[in-house]
Design a protein around this motif. Structure first.
Motif, short mmCIF file in Angstrom:
data_model
loop_
_atom_site.label_atom_id
_atom_site.label_comp_id
_atom_site.label_asym_id
_atom_site.label_seq_id
_atom_site.Cartn_x
_atom_site.Cartn_y
_atom_site.Cartn_z
N GLY A 166 0.80 -1.23 0.00
CA GLY A 166 0.00 0.00 0.00
C GLY A 166 0.82 1.27 0.00
N ILE A 199 0.39 3.94 -2.74
CA ILE A 199 -0.92 4.58 -2.97
C ILE A 199 -0.88 6.08 -2.64
N PHE A 255 -2.15 -1.76 -7.15
CA PHE A 255 -1.92 -2.40 -5.85
C PHE A 255 -2.79 -3.64 -5.78
N ALA A 283 -3.82 -4.70 -0.22
CA ALA A 283 -3.43 -3.34 0.14
C ALA A 283 -4.63 -2.49 0.53
N VAL A 284 -5.80 -2.92 0.08
CA VAL A 284 -7.02 -2.16 0.37
C VAL A 284 -7.31 -2.17 1.88
N GLN A 334 -5.08 -1.73 4.11
CA GLN A 334 -4.18 -0.78 4.79
C GLN A 334 -4.91 0.55 4.97
N PHE A 356 -4.76 3.31 2.16
CA PHE A 356 -5.67 3.25 0.99
C PHE A 356 -6.83 4.22 1.22
N HIS A 357 -7.41 4.10 2.39
CA HIS A 357 -8.52 4.99 2.75
C HIS A 357 -8.07 6.45 2.80
N SER A 402 -5.68 7.89 1.26
CA SER A 402 -5.35 8.41 -0.07
C SER A 402 -6.60 8.68 -0.90
N TYR A 410 -6.76 4.62 -9.52
CA TYR A 410 -6.37 3.57 -8.58
C TYR A 410 -6.81 2.23 -9.15
N CYS A 433 -6.91 -1.61 -8.59
CA CYS A 433 -6.73 -2.71 -7.66
C CYS A 433 -6.65 -4.01 -8.46
N LEU A 458 -11.55 4.52 -9.07
CA LEU A 458 -11.08 3.23 -8.56
C LEU A 458 -11.55 2.14 -9.52
#
Lengths: 375, 326
Positions: free
Chosen positions: A169, A172, A195, A199-200, A202, A205-206, A208, A221, A223, A284
């Motif tokens: 992460g 990100i 990513f 990593a989501v 982490q 992530f939120h 960012s 982004y 994923c 995303l």
């Protein structure tokens, strides 16, 4: 342009409505029904056929060549690893080629690309020379990071490839900052970051995505949901395992894309890039993919069944793309052979280059610590 | 020369560098509309606008990483931590990204960024808001660590830090924002990083002090002068890279060293200084190096305990007398 791969989400912000609505799948990603997968596969091939028609032959051949290059490069890297020529951690991209190739094909050369430690495919798709990538894996002075980064830290400033980053992460927020800089300087460049689904989980992530939507940063982004965080299945690690839905929390546009279909990835990224460039809006994209190898070269992969892997291999993104191109008479066996031969030569050359490149000089241990060393 | 506070000196440095280079921007919690939790960024939002002075959400890891990413592609971010206690959340981006990017990219990506804010003890805010983190950051090659103790140093060093091409941890002191001193009027006044300053000359013992302990050491030296002991006070100002030569030169003259610091002693900067002095000037020492550090305990809230946890003038005087065998 097909509408099949856009998955509209129920709770979403005002800016997030996709241009087109498509198939809604209520099923979560956790339950994999193989019969359904095959049925979906049929649909997806139709989609591929439709998409192929809208693209130049040269574009399609470039994508195919890149996917074949990544596949053969990674096979060779695996071989070199077992020979002890590559050390440390080595995370292969086999099975996920359609993601990097499809998305990077939708970007401009002056856009920025950043990814995690599974970075060989992205560097190659971005145009980094296979010679320099292989030399980096070999820890040689001719490597794209001068032998200091290794497999997990490929960098290529000239091709706007901003690195492989090895803390899950960690890239990100960095990519969010790159998008911030593009907006700050008033360019219309886009920052694209990859990513894994693990990593989501982490916090960053939120953090960012919140900043990106708050400040309307031109960031994509992506994923790459290969459904396993190392050996832990997605459903064992994520309470809401539909990653694309997480965008709702920020009012961000999102899409769910089949990662075995290079053109679906291409189209979704094109939409996101346009949104970023024209409206300065982040996106995303959840790309459902699958890695055919272990997490890294040291992973025997005991947590997945052979049957599961084989089912996904039926939908091997390289194989599927070749089949579709053949059916649409874009390529024939001779063209495929030509590409395979060219790629084989490229990869052989990369091995030779890496073998013959010198080790970094001992004094390199202490260079590049500071851009402006004092004393 | 104008007499201003450290707060005003930092404010001037930020204003001048924002004016000088449009790639410089300031981001952090409450730096804009609120004018800065400690008012260091007072007036900057009005002068430079929302593009250059950016209020961030409370998201330290996120905006530290955002700053590093922006620095990768040519901006010069100044990232304010409301206090360095909160930087602990951001250490992954400071250590794993900022400090190592140039190296692991084989020299391709420099990171010209400043992380700044108050470090060290504040007034009765207990354990999570009163700690000195310089030894954490100074541990890592790739980072520069700066700790000013006067308004002139604060201004000159911050301007140099912003112009520097490497990540700089710029540690202010919460108790020292109101400290006054003379600052040159020249708009282009800077102080180079990595250069220590002899704050007071002396012949009998050397005190190496930084940040909060510099004014304490100077007062201790005044007192000791009355007692017939001539003390030299050295402020390294930059912890990494460390100007050890200036310190060694002083040790060779005085043969006795006291290190005064407010951080915990264990694995602290004082321990590093002691080791380097031993390695380079062992034969010049007439007494073991003596450290006066903050207590090896989390910071307590109670006023009396807090006082006990911090170095003070009396303890520094006693330490000098000890190494001078008085």
């Amino acid at each position: 342009m097909s509408e099949l791969k856009v998955k509209p989400l129920k709770p979403r912000g005002p800016s997030a409505a996709p241009a087109s609505a498509g198939v809604v799948t209520e099923r979560g990603p956790d339950e994999i029904d193989q019969a359904e997968l095959r049925a979906e596969h049929q649909e997806r091939q139709q989609h591929l056929h439709a998409s192929i028609e809208g693209l130049e032959r040269e574009t399609l051949l470039n994508m195919l060549s890149q996917m074949v290059l990544i596949r053969r490069f990674e096979e060779k890297a695996a071989e070199a690893y077992t020979l002890g020529k590559i050390g440390g951690f080595c995370h292969l991209y086999i099975g996920q080629e359609a993601v990097a190739v499809g998305s990077i094909a939708a970007l401009r050369p002056d856009d920025y690309v950043m990814t995690s430690y599974r970075d060989h495919g992205h560097a190659l798709a971005r145009g980094t020379s296979p010679d320099e990538v292989m030399a980096e894996l070999f820890g040689k002075a001719g490597g794209c990071s001068a032998g200091k980064g290794g497999s997990m830290h490929l960098f290529d400033r000239d091709n706007h490839f901003l690195g492989g980053h090895a803390i899950v992460g960690g890239q990100i927020p960095l990519a969010t900052g790159v998008a911030f800089a593009a907006k700050y300087k008033g360019t219309d460049q886009v920052s694209c970051v990859y990513f894994g689904e693990a990593a989501v989980n982490q916090g960053v992530f939120h953090e960012s995505l919140n900043m990106a939507q708050l400040w309307k940063l031109p960031c994509i982004y992506i994923c790459e949901n290969n459904q396993y965080g190392m050996g832990t299945a997605l459903k064992r690690a994520m309470s809401l395992s539909d990653v694309s839905q997480k965008a709702c929390a920020y009012g961000m546009a999102s899409e769910f894309v089949d990662g075995m279909d290079v053109l679906a990835v291409y189209e979704a990224t094109r939409r996101a890039a346009a949104r970023a460039r024209k409206e300065s809006q982040p996106s995303l994209i959840e790309v459902r993919t699958y890695r055919f190898m272990g997490h890294s070269m040291s992973d025997p992969g005991n947590y997945r069944t052979r049957a599961e892997i084989e089912k996904y291999q039926e939908r091997d993104p390289v194989k599927v793309f070749i089949e579709s191109l053949k059916q649409k008479q874009i390529v024939d066996d001779a063209t495929i052979k030509e590409i395979e031969d060219r790629v084989r030569a490229q990869v052989e050359h990369a091995i030779k280059f890496a073998d013959s490149s010198p080790e970094p000089a001992p004094e390199e241990l202490h260079t590049h610590i500071y851009a402006n060393p004092i004393k | 020369m104008a007499v201003i506070t450290i707060r005003e000196a930092l404010n001037q440095a930020l204003r001048e560098e924002l004016e000088r280079d449009e790639n410089v921007f300031l981001m952090g919690e409450e730096v804009g509309a609120y004018q800065g939790a400690y008012k260091v960024s007072k007036g900057l939002l009005e002068e430079f606008g929302e593009k250059r002075v950016i209020d961030s959400p409370i998201t330290e890891l996120g905006f530290a990483g955002l700053g590093v990413g922006a620095a990768m592609v040519g901006l010069r971010p100044v990232i304010e931590f409301m206090t360095f206690n909160f930087s602990i959340l951001a250490t992954d981006q400071i250590i794993n990204s900022a400090a190592k990017m140039l190296y692991m990219s084989g020299g391709q990506f420099k990171i010209p960024i400043v992380f700044r804010g108050p470090n060290g003890s504040a007034y009765q805010v207990s354990s999570q808001h009163s700690q000195a983190l310089e030894s954490w950051y100074a541990h890592f090659p790739g980072i520069k660590v700066v700790m000013p103790s006067t308004p002139a140093d604060a201004k000159g060093l911050l301007k140099s830090a912003i112009r520097d091409d490497d990540p700089v941890i710029f540690l202010e002191q919460e108790r020292m924002y109101g400290l006054k001193g003379e600052v040159p009027d020249d708009g282009d006044f800077t102080i180079p990083l990595g250069v220590a300053e002899v704050k007071r000359e002396g012949t009998d013992a050397t005190i190496v002090a930084r940040s909060l302990t510099v004014p304490l050491a100077l007062k201790a030296a005044e007192e000791l002068e009355k007692q017939g002991v001539s003390v030299e006070v050295i402020d390294p100002r930059t912890i990494r890279p460390l100007d050890i030569e200036t310190i060694i030169k002083s040790v060779q003259k005085t043969n006795r060293v006291v290190i005064a610091e407010e951080s915990h002693p264990f694995c602290g900067v004082g321990a590093e200084l002691s080791a380097q002095i031993m390695e380079r000037a062992f034969d010049y020492l007439d007494a073991p190096v003596k450290r006066i550090s903050g207590a090896d305990a989390p910071m307590p809230y109670a006023k009396n305990l807090e006082k006990l946890a911090l170095p003070d003038i009396e303890r520094i005087i006693a330490a000098v007398r000890e190494v001078a065998y008085l």
